[in-house]
Structures are given as structure tokens and as C-alpha cells.
Design an enzyme around this catalytic site. Structure first.
Site, PDB file in Angstrom:
ATOM      1  N   ASN A 172       0.821  -1.213   0.000  1.00  0.00           N
ATOM      2  CA  ASN A 172       0.000   0.000   0.000  1.00  0.00           C
ATOM      3  C   ASN A 172       0.852   1.259   0.000  1.00  0.00           C
ATOM      4  OD1 ASN A 172       0.623  -0.837   2.677  1.00  0.00           O
ATOM      5  ND2 ASN A 172      -1.001   0.421   3.523  1.00  0.00           N
ATOM      6  N   GLU A 202      -3.357  -4.519  -2.962  1.00  0.00           N
ATOM      7  CA  GLU A 202      -3.918  -5.423  -3.977  1.00  0.00           C
ATOM      8  C   GLU A 202      -3.922  -4.773  -5.350  1.00  0.00           C
ATOM      9  OE1 GLU A 202      -5.142  -4.713  -0.998  1.00  0.00           O
ATOM     10  OE2 GLU A 202      -6.652  -6.158  -0.356  1.00  0.00           O
ATOM     11  N   CYS A 244     -10.762  -4.508   0.616  1.00  0.00           N
ATOM     12  CA  CYS A 244     -11.849  -3.520   0.607  1.00  0.00           C
ATOM     13  C   CYS A 244     -12.714  -3.716  -0.639  1.00  0.00           C
ATOM     14  CB  CYS A 244     -11.276  -2.107   0.659  1.00  0.00           C
ATOM     15  SG  CYS A 244     -10.554  -1.551  -0.886  1.00  0.00           S
TER      16      CYS A 244
HETATM   17  N1  THU Z   1      -5.407  -1.215   2.535  1.00  0.00           N
HETATM   18  C1  THU Z   1      -4.916  -2.086   1.620  1.00  0.00           C
HETATM   19  O1  THU Z   1      -3.772  -1.960   1.163  1.00  0.00           O
HETATM   20  N2  THU Z   1      -5.718  -3.111   1.222  1.00  0.00           N
HETATM   21  C2  THU Z   1      -6.987  -3.317   1.669  1.00  0.00           C
HETATM   22  O2  THU Z   1      -7.683  -4.191   1.174  1.00  0.00           O
HETATM   23  C3  THU Z   1      -7.521  -2.494   2.755  1.00  0.00           C
HETATM   24  C4  THU Z   1      -6.730  -1.293   3.104  1.00  0.00           C
HETATM   25  C5  THU Z   1      -4.555  -0.091   2.958  1.00  0.00           C
HETATM   26  C6  THU Z   1      -5.006   1.249   2.470  1.00  0.00           C
HETATM   27  C7  THU Z   1      -4.420   2.166   3.513  1.00  0.00           C
HETATM   28  O3  THU Z   1      -3.087   2.468   3.145  1.00  0.00           O
HETATM   29  C8  THU Z   1      -4.396   1.330   4.777  1.00  0.00           C
HETATM   30  O4  THU Z   1      -4.537  -0.009   4.360  1.00  0.00           O
HETATM   31  C9  THU Z   1      -5.493   1.664   5.785  1.00  0.00           C
HETATM   32  O5  THU Z   1      -6.728   1.663   5.188  1.00  0.00           O
END
Ligand code: THU
Length: 157
Positions: free
Chosen positions: A56, A69, A106
Site C-alpha cells: 500500500n 492489492e 476492501c
Molecule cells: N489497505 C490495503 O492496502 N488493502 C486493503 O484491502 C484495505 C486497506 C490499505 C489502504 C491504507 O493504506 C491502509 O490499508 C489503511 O486503510
């Protein structure tokens, strides 16, 4: 159709899934998450065995944050066009914590995964830690996002 299996120990997963979880864990090193401190890693495996990872990437303008993802999926499509993605694993941990936190993708990522599945005409399995000691292996993205919105909706008059 919801189609998934639950495993209470990571050792029960098949070898390829365990390997992909391991690669997703490694990818968390490259997370840029100064705001949430939630370090997420994703790994996809292609039909020729190539593994592509993503982490992320956050931004001070919060809505611009990008999930691990989607980083992995879009990188795979850009670097290996035409190759099918067969499986995706995603894991997360809090900064400076080794233990994994439950992290299920998400809705936005599920929507993007679904379009990948449609465009390649082949299912993508997903491995996620849904709760402590509860690994979920979904057979396809349709199982994670039923009653979806897709390009077909746009074609229907
Ligand atoms: N995040 C992801 O990388 N994948 C997900 O499926 C859910 C959330 C990240 C986005 C953000 O940088 C952090 O987690 C908190 O939401």
C-alpha cells in the site's frame, strides 16, 4: 455462488498458497503507510508461475492512498500483459509488529479484482486472513463480490 474454504492453520493451505502468503508478507516491507501505520502486502501469481507483489502507498491527501492489492494487480497487467492471474494473497500488520492482522480486501479492490477476472475469462483465487487463525481461500472473485456491477451492466439497454 459463494465458494470458499476456511483453514485454521496456515500449514493446512496448499504449498502454492503458502508461498504466495510468504511473498505478500515480504512485500509489506515496501508499504508506505505513515498515516494508518497499517502495512499491507499483496502477491499475485500468473499462469506461467511469475509472482508480482505490491504494497500500500499512502498520501497526505488520504483518498489518494492506494491499496496493496491494486498495486500488485495493475503492476502485473502492465509488466506481463496477456498473462492470467491465478491467485492473489494479501496480508497486513501494524508497523513494528510481526504478527499478522486480519485484513480482508476492501470493496474497491474486490471491484477491480472482478474486472481482472472478467477480462481474463478465468477465476482468481484469493487467500486472506479473515480473523485471527482463520485463513479464507475464495475460489473466485464472484464469491467475494456477489451481485456485482460490471461492463455488462453498461451494455444492457
Ligand atoms: N489497505 C490495503 O492496502 N488493502 C486493503 O484491502 C484495505 C486497506 C490499505 C489502504 C491504507 O493504506 C491502509 O490499508 C489503511 O486503510
Amino acid at each position: 455462488m459463494k465458494d470458499f474454504e476456511v483453514f485454521h492453520n496456515i500449514e493446512e493451505l496448499d504449498n502454492e498458497s503458502k508461498y504466495l502468503v510468504h511473498k505478500a508478507k515480504e512485500a509489506t516491507i515496501h508499504a508506505y503507510a505513515p498515516y494508518s501505520k497499517f502495512h499491507v502486502g499483496a502477491a499475485v501469481i500468473l499462469d506461467d508461475g511469475t509472482v508480482v507483489t505490491g504494497a500500500n502507498q499512502e498520501n497526505a491527501s488520504y483518498p489518494l492512498c492506494m491499496c496493496a492489492e491494486r498495486v500488485a494487480l495493475y503492476t502485473a497487467a502492465s509488466l506481463h500483459p496477456g498473462k492470467k492471474i491465478t491467485k492473489l494473497a494479501v496480508v497486513a500488520h501494524k508497523r513494528n509488529h510481526k504478527e499478522l492482522m486480519p485484513a480482508t480486501s476492501c470493496g474497491a479492490c474486490r471491484q477491480v479484482m472482478l474486472e481482472f477476472e472478467h477480462r481474463q475469462h478465468a477465476p482468481i483465487q484469493v487467500i486472506q486472513l479473515a480473523k485471527a487463525n482463520e485463513w479464507v481461500k475464495s475460489a473466485d472473485i464472484g464469491s467475494l463480490l456477489p451481485f456485482d456491477f460490471s461492463g455488462e451492466n453498461l451494455l444492457a439497454v
